[in-house]
Design a protein around this motif. Structure first.
Motif, PDB file in Angstrom:
ATOM      1  N   GLY A  70      12.189  28.629   1.419  1.00 22.82           N
ATOM      2  CA  GLY A  70      11.239  28.048   2.371  1.00 22.82           C
ATOM      3  C   GLY A  70       9.872  27.860   1.753  1.00 22.82           C
ATOM      4  O   GLY A  70       9.222  26.832   1.960  1.00 22.82           O
ATOM      5  N   ILE A  71       9.420  28.828   0.962  1.00 26.79           N
ATOM      6  CA  ILE A  71       8.106  28.712   0.306  1.00 26.79           C
ATOM      7  C   ILE A  71       8.095  27.501  -0.620  1.00 26.79           C
ATOM      8  O   ILE A  71       7.143  26.717  -0.636  1.00 26.79           O
ATOM      9  CB  ILE A  71       7.774  30.003  -0.474  1.00 26.79           C
ATOM     10  CG1 ILE A  71       7.626  31.170   0.501  1.00 26.79           C
ATOM     11  CG2 ILE A  71       6.502  29.823  -1.286  1.00 26.79           C
ATOM     12  CD1 ILE A  71       7.425  32.507  -0.168  1.00 26.79           C
ATOM     13  N   LEU A  72       9.212  27.343  -1.371  1.00 32.64           N
ATOM     14  CA  LEU A  72       9.309  26.188  -2.266  1.00 32.64           C
ATOM     15  C   LEU A  72       9.235  24.882  -1.466  1.00 32.64           C
ATOM     16  O   LEU A  72       8.469  23.976  -1.802  1.00 32.64           O
ATOM     17  CB  LEU A  72      10.625  26.258  -3.053  1.00 32.64           C
ATOM     18  CG  LEU A  72      10.930  25.070  -3.948  1.00 32.64           C
ATOM     19  CD1 LEU A  72       9.993  25.042  -5.134  1.00 32.64           C
ATOM     20  CD2 LEU A  72      12.374  25.097  -4.423  1.00 32.64           C
ATOM     21  N   LEU A  73      10.018  24.822  -0.365  1.00 33.81           N
ATOM     22  CA  LEU A  73      10.010  23.616   0.471  1.00 33.81           C
ATOM     23  C   LEU A  73       8.623  23.368   1.046  1.00 33.81           C
ATOM     24  O   LEU A  73       8.141  22.227   1.079  1.00 33.81           O
ATOM     25  CB  LEU A  73      11.022  23.753   1.611  1.00 33.81           C
ATOM     26  CG  LEU A  73      12.502  23.689   1.223  1.00 33.81           C
ATOM     27  CD1 LEU A  73      13.375  23.887   2.466  1.00 33.81           C
ATOM     28  CD2 LEU A  73      12.816  22.352   0.576  1.00 33.81           C
ATOM     29  N   GLY A  74       7.977  24.447   1.496  1.00 34.58           N
ATOM     30  CA  GLY A  74       6.627  24.313   2.045  1.00 34.58           C
ATOM     31  C   GLY A  74       5.670  23.743   1.017  1.00 34.58           C
ATOM     32  O   GLY A  74       4.839  22.881   1.331  1.00 34.58           O
ATOM     33  N   GLY A  75       5.819  24.200  -0.224  1.00 35.98           N
ATOM     34  CA  GLY A  75       4.984  23.669  -1.301  1.00 35.98           C
ATOM     35  C   GLY A  75       5.230  22.193  -1.523  1.00 35.98           C
ATOM     36  O   GLY A  75       4.284  21.403  -1.677  1.00 35.98           O
TER      37      GLY A  75
ATOM     38  N   ALA B  46       6.029  27.621   6.188  1.00 35.82           N
ATOM     39  CA  ALA B  46       4.635  27.750   6.626  1.00 35.82           C
ATOM     40  C   ALA B  46       3.807  28.449   5.546  1.00 35.82           C
ATOM     41  O   ALA B  46       2.692  28.023   5.213  1.00 35.82           O
ATOM     42  CB  ALA B  46       4.575  28.541   7.935  1.00 35.82           C
ATOM     43  N   PHE B  47       4.374  29.493   4.976  1.00 38.87           N
ATOM     44  CA  PHE B  47       3.692  30.266   3.941  1.00 38.87           C
ATOM     45  C   PHE B  47       3.417  29.404   2.712  1.00 38.87           C
ATOM     46  O   PHE B  47       2.324  29.435   2.150  1.00 38.87           O
ATOM     47  CB  PHE B  47       4.588  31.456   3.578  1.00 38.87           C
ATOM     48  CG  PHE B  47       3.936  32.500   2.740  1.00 38.87           C
ATOM     49  CD1 PHE B  47       3.114  33.459   3.310  1.00 38.87           C
ATOM     50  CD2 PHE B  47       4.158  32.542   1.371  1.00 38.87           C
ATOM     51  CE1 PHE B  47       2.529  34.431   2.535  1.00 38.87           C
ATOM     52  CE2 PHE B  47       3.568  33.516   0.590  1.00 38.87           C
ATOM     53  CZ  PHE B  47       2.756  34.469   1.175  1.00 38.87           C
ATOM     54  N   GLY B  48       4.416  28.612   2.336  1.00 32.48           N
ATOM     55  CA  GLY B  48       4.260  27.729   1.176  1.00 32.48           C
ATOM     56  C   GLY B  48       3.185  26.682   1.396  1.00 32.48           C
ATOM     57  O   GLY B  48       2.396  26.379   0.499  1.00 32.48           O
ATOM     58  N   ILE B  49       3.141  26.129   2.616  1.00 31.62           N
ATOM     59  CA  ILE B  49       2.117  25.126   2.925  1.00 31.62           C
ATOM     60  C   ILE B  49       0.729  25.754   2.824  1.00 31.62           C
ATOM     61  O   ILE B  49      -0.190  25.176   2.236  1.00 31.62           O
ATOM     62  CB  ILE B  49       2.365  24.520   4.334  1.00 31.62           C
ATOM     63  CG1 ILE B  49       3.637  23.670   4.306  1.00 31.62           C
ATOM     64  CG2 ILE B  49       1.176  23.691   4.784  1.00 31.62           C
ATOM     65  CD1 ILE B  49       4.054  23.113   5.651  1.00 31.62           C
ATOM     66  N   VAL B  50       0.591  26.971   3.355  1.00 29.84           N
ATOM     67  CA  VAL B  50      -0.705  27.655   3.280  1.00 29.84           C
ATOM     68  C   VAL B  50      -1.109  27.864   1.816  1.00 29.84           C
ATOM     69  O   VAL B  50      -2.258  27.624   1.434  1.00 29.84           O
ATOM     70  CB  VAL B  50      -0.655  29.009   4.027  1.00 29.84           C
ATOM     71  CG1 VAL B  50      -1.919  29.811   3.761  1.00 29.84           C
ATOM     72  CG2 VAL B  50      -0.494  28.798   5.515  1.00 29.84           C
ATOM     73  N   ILE B  56      -4.433  28.374  -3.098  1.00 25.56           N
ATOM     74  CA  ILE B  56      -4.246  29.727  -3.610  1.00 25.56           C
ATOM     75  C   ILE B  56      -3.528  29.672  -4.958  1.00 25.56           C
ATOM     76  O   ILE B  56      -3.794  30.477  -5.848  1.00 25.56           O
ATOM     77  CB  ILE B  56      -3.444  30.573  -2.584  1.00 25.56           C
ATOM     78  CG1 ILE B  56      -4.241  30.734  -1.296  1.00 25.56           C
ATOM     79  CG2 ILE B  56      -3.069  31.938  -3.155  1.00 25.56           C
ATOM     80  CD1 ILE B  56      -3.473  31.313  -0.140  1.00 25.56           C
ATOM     81  N   ILE B  57      -2.621  28.687  -5.106  1.00 29.24           N
ATOM     82  CA  ILE B  57      -1.863  28.597  -6.359  1.00 29.24           C
ATOM     83  C   ILE B  57      -2.582  27.722  -7.386  1.00 29.24           C
ATOM     84  O   ILE B  57      -2.044  27.465  -8.457  1.00 29.24           O
ATOM     85  CB  ILE B  57      -0.449  28.038  -6.122  1.00 29.24           C
ATOM     86  CG1 ILE B  57      -0.518  26.698  -5.403  1.00 29.24           C
ATOM     87  CG2 ILE B  57       0.400  29.021  -5.358  1.00 29.24           C
ATOM     88  CD1 ILE B  57       0.719  25.849  -5.587  1.00 29.24           C
TER      89      ILE B  57
END
Lengths: 187, 62
Positions: A70-75, B46-50, B56-57
């Motif tokens: 999910g974090i990858l997709l969010g990115g 949601a975390f990745g979008i933030v 942050i990255i």
């Protein structure tokens, strides 16, 4: 509204949202926040050797892989659909310093002047991308958690080892950025 | 950890339950279907979008 979405979010919004991830995960499924732990689960899945460290029921931890994917997709979503069309804003003094190392491209979250396929095969690029990546992975395992694990989950559960680790992340960062990085960028 | 039970005492059902309570197992006993994991996927998104939106990255910020 569109402006709010495409412009960079401020640290106090992001900090609260990142912090709220911990209670959210605890509330919806009693899960402890962690990102680098997913590496262990993937190894436990893929490495058939009888290594005691990998002998556990990884299927119970599958939620962690969903979270990390999910974090990858969010990115990907944020970079493709919500991205900031303007250059990255940084202090003018830093811009002057970086220009001295040939870094002038501010269109991306990473400096494309040094982070690209061609420079991967130079000493500088190899140190920055491959050796840097290896050290991040090694340190994460050695410290029993990554920056997120210690600084977000560890600190919010009041763990002393995480406080020590987080302080050392900062000290290491200062040393790297001020003393070692200039040497590498000069290569 | 064993609970303190007097020797030769007859074990009642209530005591058995208590013995089980005394052993703390943190593992979740709830068996969830695979699609329950999707909620973690959404939190991750949601975390990745933030992480990207707040830079942050970003190499420049780190």
């Amino acid at each position: 509204m569109i402006d709010f979405i495409t412009q960079p979010w401020s640290w106090y919004v992001a900090g609260i949202l990142v912090g709220l991830t911990v209670p959210t995960l605890l509330l919806i499924g009693n899960k402890s926040f962690g990102i680098s732990s997913s590496l262990r689960h993937v190894c436990a899945m893929c490495v058939p050797a009888k290594i005691p460290f990998f002998q556990y029921e990884w299927k119970k931890e599958i939620w962690n892989l969903f979270f990390v994917v999910g974090i990858l997709l969010g990115g990907v979503i944020a970079a493709n659909f919500l991205s900031n069309p303007n250059d990255i804003q940084i202090a003018e003094s830093l811009k002057t310093d970086l220009a001295g190392y040939g870094i002038t491209n501010y269109s991306n979250l990473v400096p494309l002047d040094i982070m690209n396929w061609e420079s991967l095969f130079t000493l500088k690029g190899l140190l920055l991308m491959v050796v840097g990546g290896f050290l991040v992975g090694f340190g994460t395992r050695y410290a029993g958690g990554c920056t997120s694990g210690h600084a977000i989950m560890g600190l919010s559960t009041l763990q002393l080892p995480s406080l020590i680790a987080t302080c050392c992340f900062m000290i290491g960062g200062f040393i790297m950025a001020n003393l070692i990085l200039p040497l590498i960028l000069n290569l | 950890m064993k609970t303190q039970t007097a020797p030769f005492q007859e074990t009642t059902i209530a005591e058995l339950t208590r013995q089980k309570d005394a052993i703390c197992v943190n593992e979740s006993k709830i068996e969830e279907k695979w699609y329950h994991n999707l909620k973690y996927l959404f939190i991750g998104i949601a975390f990745g979008i933030v992480f990207v939106k707040a830079e942050i990255i970003s190499w420049f910020r780190i």
